[in-house]
Design a protein around this motif. Structure first.
Motif, PDB file in Angstrom:
ATOM      1  N   TYR A  83       5.680  -9.084   1.914  1.00  0.00           N
ATOM      2  CA  TYR A  83       6.951  -9.803   1.904  1.00  0.00           C
ATOM      3  C   TYR A  83       6.714 -11.233   1.419  1.00  0.00           C
ATOM      4  O   TYR A  83       5.576 -11.718   1.359  1.00  0.00           O
ATOM      5  N   LYS A 150      21.595  -5.614   7.953  1.00  0.00           N
ATOM      6  CA  LYS A 150      20.820  -5.285   6.756  1.00  0.00           C
ATOM      7  C   LYS A 150      19.979  -6.503   6.395  1.00  0.00           C
ATOM      8  O   LYS A 150      20.467  -7.631   6.380  1.00  0.00           O
ATOM      9  N   HIS A 154      17.346  -3.405   3.675  1.00  0.00           N
ATOM     10  CA  HIS A 154      16.813  -2.449   4.647  1.00  0.00           C
ATOM     11  C   HIS A 154      17.595  -2.521   5.958  1.00  0.00           C
ATOM     12  O   HIS A 154      18.054  -3.588   6.374  1.00  0.00           O
ATOM     13  N   LYS A 155      17.714  -1.381   6.634  1.00  0.00           N
ATOM     14  CA  LYS A 155      18.337  -1.344   7.957  1.00  0.00           C
ATOM     15  C   LYS A 155      17.471  -2.148   8.922  1.00  0.00           C
ATOM     16  O   LYS A 155      16.241  -2.099   8.878  1.00  0.00           O
ATOM     17  N   VAL A 177      12.800  -4.790  11.036  1.00  0.00           N
ATOM     18  CA  VAL A 177      13.245  -4.248   9.755  1.00  0.00           C
ATOM     19  C   VAL A 177      12.572  -2.911   9.487  1.00  0.00           C
ATOM     20  O   VAL A 177      11.339  -2.793   9.532  1.00  0.00           O
ATOM     21  N   ASP A 178      13.373  -1.898   9.197  1.00  0.00           N
ATOM     22  CA  ASP A 178      12.860  -0.573   8.857  1.00  0.00           C
ATOM     23  C   ASP A 178      12.425  -0.576   7.401  1.00  0.00           C
ATOM     24  O   ASP A 178      13.231  -0.425   6.490  1.00  0.00           O
ATOM     25  N   ALA A 179      11.127  -0.790   7.182  1.00  0.00           N
ATOM     26  CA  ALA A 179      10.584  -0.845   5.821  1.00  0.00           C
ATOM     27  C   ALA A 179       9.795   0.435   5.547  1.00  0.00           C
ATOM     28  O   ALA A 179       8.568   0.425   5.416  1.00  0.00           O
ATOM     29  N   ASP A 180      10.496   1.550   5.505  1.00  0.00           N
ATOM     30  CA  ASP A 180       9.902   2.866   5.258  1.00  0.00           C
ATOM     31  C   ASP A 180       8.893   3.234   6.345  1.00  0.00           C
ATOM     32  O   ASP A 180       9.279   3.503   7.455  1.00  0.00           O
ATOM     33  N   ASP A 210       8.541  -3.316  -2.267  1.00  0.00           N
ATOM     34  CA  ASP A 210       8.440  -1.851  -2.159  1.00  0.00           C
ATOM     35  C   ASP A 210       7.030  -1.392  -2.527  1.00  0.00           C
ATOM     36  O   ASP A 210       6.362  -2.026  -3.313  1.00  0.00           O
TER      37      ASP A 210
END
Length: 210
Positions: A83, A150, A154-155, A177-180, A210
């Motif tokens: 990030y 958001k 991201h959610k 943060v839901d980062a996959d 990503d």
């Protein structure tokens, strides 16, 4: 899983805040002493100048170190955790055993960590944070609000809490943060509750790669 990691994270943040409060108190004492001594003049010696030059060199070295660790000239910090975020003027990068840490001289601080996501986090909702997560932080922690938001596309879950230690209250904001496959946990500690704008600036500038 991630509840245990965040408990350690909270300890790191509060340590920064307590150090900042102590520094502020020391500065106040130094200021009073300076006023008391202002009636006597002190001659600047060669030794004083040498010490001043040494401090300037150390300051430049610290600045170079910060730049080398990912802090750009415009205040943007790019982390190995995936990030980037904009750091306000006057804030510094601090060493942390958990994630990345940034703080000002007053003890306000931001800690960012990345932990593996799990089923507990994937299923987390408002009830989880109200009934399980916040109570696990101790009886001195009070939940002020919860929101699903958001962040950088991201959610995310955002909570605001008050953490009480002795006679002091620390206003804290946490965003998950839901980062996959990972959870980016952003925690901001506001020493006197007047710096919410700084946290908003952090979150607006946050970019997750990503």
């Amino acid at each position: 899983m991630f509840k245990k990691v965040v408990s350690g994270l909270m300890a790191v943040m509060l340590a920064f805040s307590l150090v900042g409060c102590n520094n502020k108190e020391d500065d106040s004492k130094s200021s009073k002493k300076s006023k008391a001594d202002s009636s006597s003049s002190v001659e600047v010696t060669k030794k004083d100048k040498k010490e001043e030059t040494k401090k300037e060199t150390e300051k430049k070295s610290d600045s170079d170190s910060s730049a080398a660790s990912g802090l750009a000239a415009d205040g943007t910090y790019t982390s190995k955790l995936g990030y980037s975020v904009k750091i306000p003027a006057g804030w510094e990068v601090d060493d942390s055993t958990i994630g990345d840490a940034f703080a000002d001289k007053l003890g306000n601080n931001l800690v960012v960590a990345s932990v593996p996501s799990d089923e507990q986090f994937k299923k987390a909702d408002e009830a989880f944070f109200k009934e399980e997560y916040v109570p696990s932080l101790g009886t001195d922690v009070e939940l002020k609000s919860y929101n699903q938001i958001k962040v950088a596309g991201h959610k995310a879950h955002e909570i605001k809490i008050i953490n009480r230690i002795s006679s002091m209250e620390f206003h804290q904001s946490q965003v998950f943060v839901d980062a996959d496959d990972n959870v980016i946990i952003v925690t901001f500690t506001d020493v006197d509750g007047s710096n919410s704008g700084i946290f908003d600036g952090f979150m607006d500038s946050l970019v997750i790669f990503d």
